[in-house]
Design a protein around this motif. Sequence first.
Motif, PDB file in Angstrom:
ATOM      1  N   SER A 306       0.767  -1.178   0.636  1.00  0.00           N
ATOM      2  CA  SER A 306       0.011  -0.146  -0.437  1.00  0.00           C
ATOM      3  C   SER A 306       0.771   1.034  -0.082  1.00  0.00           C
ATOM      4  CB  SER A 306      -1.549  -0.192   1.176  1.00  0.00           C
ATOM      5  OG  SER A 306      -0.015   0.047   2.263  1.00  0.00           O
ATOM      6  N   ASN A 307       2.551   1.197   0.384  1.00  0.00           N
ATOM      7  CA  ASN A 307       3.408   2.469   0.357  1.00  0.00           C
ATOM      8  C   ASN A 307       3.356   2.215  -0.529  1.00  0.00           C
ATOM      9  OD1 ASN A 307       2.407   3.345   2.911  1.00  0.00           O
ATOM     10  ND2 ASN A 307       3.662   1.551   3.799  1.00  0.00           N
ATOM     11  N   GLY A 308       3.514   1.691  -1.923  1.00  0.00           N
ATOM     12  CA  GLY A 308       4.298   1.291  -3.001  1.00  0.00           C
ATOM     13  C   GLY A 308       4.938   0.986  -3.087  1.00  0.00           C
ATOM     14  N   ALA A 309       5.842   0.296  -2.391  1.00  0.00           N
ATOM     15  CA  ALA A 309       6.622  -0.768  -2.190  1.00  0.00           C
ATOM     16  C   ALA A 309       6.976  -1.812  -4.000  1.00  0.00           C
ATOM     17  CB  ALA A 309       7.143  -1.199  -1.096  1.00  0.00           C
ATOM     18  N   ALA A 310       7.984  -2.410  -3.690  1.00  0.00           N
ATOM     19  CA  ALA A 310       7.440  -3.387  -4.547  1.00  0.00           C
ATOM     20  C   ALA A 310       7.156  -4.570  -4.245  1.00  0.00           C
ATOM     21  CB  ALA A 310       8.916  -3.735  -5.656  1.00  0.00           C
ATOM     22  N   ALA A 311       6.308  -5.693  -4.769  1.00  0.00           N
ATOM     23  CA  ALA A 311       5.124  -6.717  -4.005  1.00  0.00           C
ATOM     24  C   ALA A 311       5.119  -7.481  -5.359  1.00  0.00           C
ATOM     25  CB  ALA A 311       4.726  -6.375  -3.519  1.00  0.00           C
ATOM     26  N   GLU A 312       4.909  -8.368  -4.581  1.00  0.00           N
ATOM     27  CA  GLU A 312       4.553  -9.519  -6.275  1.00  0.00           C
ATOM     28  C   GLU A 312       3.738  -9.466  -6.335  1.00  0.00           C
ATOM     29  OE1 GLU A 312       5.068 -13.591  -4.894  1.00  0.00           O
ATOM     30  OE2 GLU A 312       7.398 -13.393  -3.934  1.00  0.00           O
ATOM     31  N   PRO A 313       2.988  -9.366  -8.141  1.00  0.00           N
ATOM     32  CA  PRO A 313       2.162  -8.995  -8.465  1.00  0.00           C
ATOM     33  C   PRO A 313       0.728 -10.194  -8.079  1.00  0.00           C
ATOM     34  CG  PRO A 313       3.804 -10.522 -10.747  1.00  0.00           C
ATOM     35  CD  PRO A 313       4.522  -9.748  -9.235  1.00  0.00           C
ATOM     36  N   TRP A 314      -0.407  -9.319  -8.024  1.00  0.00           N
ATOM     37  CA  TRP A 314      -1.656 -10.470  -7.701  1.00  0.00           C
ATOM     38  C   TRP A 314      -1.995 -11.389  -9.173  1.00  0.00           C
ATOM     39  CZ3 TRP A 314      -6.289 -11.458  -9.466  1.00  0.00           C
ATOM     40  CH2 TRP A 314      -7.168 -11.973  -8.775  1.00  0.00           C
ATOM     41  N   THR A 315      -2.006 -12.618  -8.840  1.00  0.00           N
ATOM     42  CA  THR A 315      -2.018 -13.333 -10.096  1.00  0.00           C
ATOM     43  C   THR A 315      -3.290 -14.303  -9.512  1.00  0.00           C
ATOM     44  OG1 THR A 315       0.309 -13.208 -10.377  1.00  0.00           O
ATOM     45  CG2 THR A 315      -1.323 -15.328 -11.013  1.00  0.00           C
ATOM     46  N   TRP A 316      -4.833 -14.605 -10.761  1.00  0.00           N
ATOM     47  CA  TRP A 316      -5.529 -15.693 -10.479  1.00  0.00           C
ATOM     48  C   TRP A 316      -5.004 -16.855 -10.499  1.00  0.00           C
ATOM     49  CZ3 TRP A 316      -8.382 -18.284 -12.905  1.00  0.00           C
ATOM     50  CH2 TRP A 316     -10.076 -19.822 -12.203  1.00  0.00           C
ATOM     51  N   THR A 317      -4.893 -18.335 -10.224  1.00  0.00           N
ATOM     52  CA  THR A 317      -4.816 -19.628 -10.455  1.00  0.00           C
ATOM     53  C   THR A 317      -6.160 -20.366 -10.763  1.00  0.00           C
ATOM     54  OG1 THR A 317      -4.440 -20.323  -8.713  1.00  0.00           O
ATOM     55  CG2 THR A 317      -2.244 -19.061  -9.403  1.00  0.00           C
ATOM     56  N   THR A 318      -5.801 -20.887 -11.146  1.00  0.00           N
ATOM     57  CA  THR A 318      -6.412 -22.188 -11.659  1.00  0.00           C
ATOM     58  C   THR A 318      -6.507 -23.551 -10.527  1.00  0.00           C
ATOM     59  OG1 THR A 318      -5.596 -23.565 -12.947  1.00  0.00           O
ATOM     60  CG2 THR A 318      -6.181 -21.660 -14.399  1.00  0.00           C
ATOM     61  N   ASN A 319      -7.056 -24.471 -10.513  1.00  0.00           N
ATOM     62  CA  ASN A 319      -7.474 -25.459  -9.524  1.00  0.00           C
ATOM     63  C   ASN A 319      -6.246 -25.900 -10.242  1.00  0.00           C
ATOM     64  OD1 ASN A 319     -10.047 -24.955  -8.685  1.00  0.00           O
ATOM     65  ND2 ASN A 319     -11.372 -25.559 -10.225  1.00  0.00           N
ATOM     66  N   HIS A 320      -5.714 -26.452 -10.707  1.00  0.00           N
ATOM     67  CA  HIS A 320      -4.640 -26.686 -11.164  1.00  0.00           C
ATOM     68  C   HIS A 320      -3.146 -26.372 -10.685  1.00  0.00           C
ATOM     69  CE1 HIS A 320      -6.686 -30.061 -12.728  1.00  0.00           C
ATOM     70  NE2 HIS A 320      -7.345 -28.851 -14.105  1.00  0.00           N
ATOM     71  N   GLY A 321      -3.673 -24.997 -10.549  1.00  0.00           N
ATOM     72  CA  GLY A 321      -2.136 -24.476  -9.656  1.00  0.00           C
ATOM     73  C   GLY A 321      -1.428 -23.327 -11.006  1.00  0.00           C
ATOM     74  N   ARG A 322      -2.415 -23.346 -12.304  1.00  0.00           N
ATOM     75  CA  ARG A 322      -1.805 -23.103 -13.281  1.00  0.00           C
ATOM     76  C   ARG A 322      -2.184 -20.821 -13.163  1.00  0.00           C
ATOM     77  NH1 ARG A 322      -2.530 -27.128 -18.347  1.00  0.00           N
ATOM     78  NH2 ARG A 322      -0.761 -28.807 -17.382  1.00  0.00           N
ATOM     79  N   PRO A 323      -1.241 -19.963 -13.396  1.00  0.00           N
ATOM     80  CA  PRO A 323      -1.474 -19.148 -13.263  1.00  0.00           C
ATOM     81  C   PRO A 323      -2.226 -18.834 -14.883  1.00  0.00           C
ATOM     82  CG  PRO A 323       0.420 -19.124 -14.273  1.00  0.00           C
ATOM     83  CD  PRO A 323       0.134 -20.502 -13.449  1.00  0.00           C
ATOM     84  N   ALA A 324      -3.623 -17.817 -14.411  1.00  0.00           N
ATOM     85  CA  ALA A 324      -4.134 -17.558 -15.431  1.00  0.00           C
ATOM     86  C   ALA A 324      -4.411 -16.216 -15.566  1.00  0.00           C
ATOM     87  CB  ALA A 324      -5.548 -18.123 -15.277  1.00  0.00           C
ATOM     88  N   LEU A 325      -4.232 -15.576 -14.736  1.00  0.00           N
ATOM     89  CA  LEU A 325      -4.072 -13.524 -14.951  1.00  0.00           C
ATOM     90  C   LEU A 325      -3.862 -13.068 -14.387  1.00  0.00           C
ATOM     91  CD1 LEU A 325      -7.766 -12.406 -15.539  1.00  0.00           C
ATOM     92  CD2 LEU A 325      -6.209 -11.072 -13.736  1.00  0.00           C
ATOM     93  N   THR A 326      -3.030 -12.126 -14.300  1.00  0.00           N
ATOM     94  CA  THR A 326      -2.106 -10.897 -13.350  1.00  0.00           C
ATOM     95  C   THR A 326      -2.385  -9.987 -14.097  1.00  0.00           C
ATOM     96  OG1 THR A 326      -0.767 -13.237 -13.267  1.00  0.00           O
ATOM     97  CG2 THR A 326       0.679 -10.587 -12.772  1.00  0.00           C
TER      98      THR A 326
END
Length: 370
Positions: A306-326
């Motif tokens: 929230s302070n603008g520091a670098a953080a890992e991007p928010w990612t939506w994953t499937t039931n199989h653990g694969r990233p689908a949207l970031t």
Amino acid sequence: MARKQSDYLAGLLADDEPAPAPAPSSAPEAAIIAPVPAPAASTPSPAPLPSPARERLRGTTLLGRESALARVASGEVRQVTQLLLNPARVRIWPGNARSYAHLSEESCRELIDSIVAEGGQKVPAVVRRVEGDPDYDYEVIAGTRRHWSISWLRAHSYPDMMFVAQVAVLDDEAAFRLADLENRARKDVSDLERARNYAAALKSHYGNHLTRMAERLKLSKGWLSKMLKVASLPDVVIQAFASPADVQLKPGYTLAQALDDKAAAPAILAKAKSLARDQKMRRDHGLAQWNATEVVRQLIEAPRASNGAAAEPWTWTTNHGRPALTIQSANRQGVTIRLHSGSGASHDDLATALRQALDHLEAEGRGLQR
């Protein structure tokens, strides 16, 4: 009941001559006091003893019985009566850590199968009498899962199954210590359940004196202090987890400490609300929910993000653990979202992921409406 105690009670209660078998009882409550096993049908009856030998045997039996009765009277041996109860007439004592509402056929499956295989409940629960309640005669102090399992079996093809219990005379503090002692050996009682149970007991039974409570429970004061700290976690943080059972002592204590920072708390609570919505949406759509490790990581990192520091991007994953949207970026010019190829997500899945991404940004104050 232990074999020696069973044999002792059988000898204590047996008559000189075999008693006729009692008629089956239709009453909802019956007492069991160490039944004497009947001899096998194929065993030949022994020849009658001569009169002097019979008299000596009778005298020995009477002496043994008097000795046994004296041991009971002195307190050296305690006779325990087990009751066969209708579970509908037995309520759950609210001072127990286990959440009765969260029990299910799945969580009690192993116990249910064991009761069926053994022809009934073998390990008695501990109950105490209830006064002034027309709906209940007893309440469970220890044995909540056994009560739930017998109730479930009575509703599913085993209507005659009875709840086996022994009655104890206990005040609330003693009842709490007994229930806590049993729950310590149960892996299915979560740290959060125990923590909140301790917090309630600290106020109800120990006058908010932590040292006294630790001494009575034979627990480390430092460990108990950490458990009570976990109990202070607000519900909005608990709802960020897939299940309250996922809140364990070590990460829960870390979160509770982080919330003590007045500057960091607002960001953590906002993130918790976002994760709670995300978890519900995933649950409603049959998707894999965030595990406890990921939830704790996102909550702890929320103030820095929230302070603008670098953080890992928010990612939506499937039931199989694969990233689908970031979410790659979000600023005043707009939001940049990446759709991953090869994720296996359907168009409906991606639409759900996009809605969750927008909700996530809105909860963090980075939404499109700002």
